[in-house]
Design a protein around this motif. Sequence first.
Motif, short mmCIF file in Angstrom:
data_model
loop_
_atom_site.label_atom_id
_atom_site.label_comp_id
_atom_site.label_asym_id
_atom_site.label_seq_id
_atom_site.Cartn_x
_atom_site.Cartn_y
_atom_site.Cartn_z
N TYR A 5 0.83 -1.20 0.00
CA TYR A 5 0.00 0.00 0.00
C TYR A 5 0.87 1.26 0.00
CZ TYR A 5 -2.49 3.89 2.15
OH TYR A 5 -2.98 5.14 2.43
N TYR A 63 -10.24 0.89 -1.82
CA TYR A 63 -8.78 0.95 -1.95
C TYR A 63 -8.38 1.95 -3.04
CZ TYR A 63 -3.99 -0.81 -2.47
OH TYR A 63 -2.62 -0.92 -2.51
N ALA A 157 -7.60 3.45 4.86
CA ALA A 157 -6.42 2.61 4.62
C ALA A 157 -6.39 1.45 5.61
CB ALA A 157 -5.15 3.44 4.74
#
Length: 442
Positions: A5, A63, A157
């Motif tokens: 990420y 996302y 997140a």
Amino acid sequence: MKIKYILTSLLYFLITTFIANSFILITKLPQILFIVIPVFLFINIAAGVLTAGTKNHTLKFCYHGTILLSAFYLSVVASTVYHIILATKTIPDDYWTFIWSAVLCTSLLFVIFWNGIICVYLTSTQLGIKIRVIGVICGMIPIANLIALFFIIKTTASEVLFETAKEKLNLKRQKDKICATKYPILMVHGVFFRDSKFFNYWGRIPGELQTNGATIFYGNQPSAASVSECAIYIKDRVNEIISSTGAEKVNIIAHSKGGLDCRYAIAKLGIEDKVASLTTINTPHKGCLFADYLLTKIPTAVKNRTAQAYNMALKRFGEADSDFLAAVSNLTDSYCAELNSELEEPKNVFCQSVGSVLKNATGGKFPLNFSYHLVHHFSGANDGLVGEESFRWGEKFTYLKASGKCGISHGDMIDLNRENIKGFDVREFYVGLVSDLKDRGL
């Protein structure tokens, strides 16, 4: 996944910053537009999708939005520094280069921001109403909007990383079917709720159990009625499940007053031989002292009006058996003391109980944050409704305390707010609970 990420966010930050501040390069080399435009479109359509690591489309969109917002957030800082430097080199000799560069940068970042914020607002579960409202209010306030955006990005997140890890865990143990118990699971709700197709009382818990092999049914008893009345519905439901599945017994998991309903059904209505286990979740086995206090202090006229309004409202939704006062009266300390003297603990049923507490009032959502103080006055540590001394029942008792600062409320134990609580994964807790039943041969 966390490293992926971070790297993905940094990659899109660099690309976004380059495109947003490419005005001078475009004026010198117009052909670069054949690269800039497709890349910008790709970012807005598919940022992060290839690295999301999930098959869940909702999670993918969340996302995607989180990556865009992360890229936007960092790009705002980098672009501001860039244009400060650009201003010192172009002003006062060349205002237009600075102005058009700023316009292009602002426009492109505007598109990326709104793409990202719409995606997370539409798909995130963990943002909740509170953070969404704060985001809207702070949206037009300089500095405050960046602070609010930081918390939005942090929340979404964390949600994506947590849910993706959970998805991978379930995929890894899919073949094991660790929740495939010998007998089906009957989940029984508490007071003032009903089982509904549109809003599951148990939140995300049943889906998690089914993913791991469990067979789930629901109690469907009235939302507000006496223990003895609800017990009749539980008895009929148990018989119905056994008839439809061919199973010899059922495992019951009951929350709050539902635990009392099930105890009564087993002890008084002759279904002990049809129940393999009874697990009560935050059930007031010894009653609630504050309920005695309220019923004593509130004027009779007020109680009757409240009960009548509730019963009439439920009748309009097709529930003619509601009895508000009977339900509340059966939660009192005095009633439960009488009930415990009457009900024998089943001899051939595995009985266990679970309880949790809040660490402070602010840890509970409305109205538990208000009732916490009242319950604490009478019963000490509590979950917002039930004191910790009232939870314990059966041969096994599990006492839960989250490692975070809030604790675990009465509603948290059924995933009422669909909230990922720090230090307590409610879905995984139930997976462990049912897995243990399976290991016991139940």
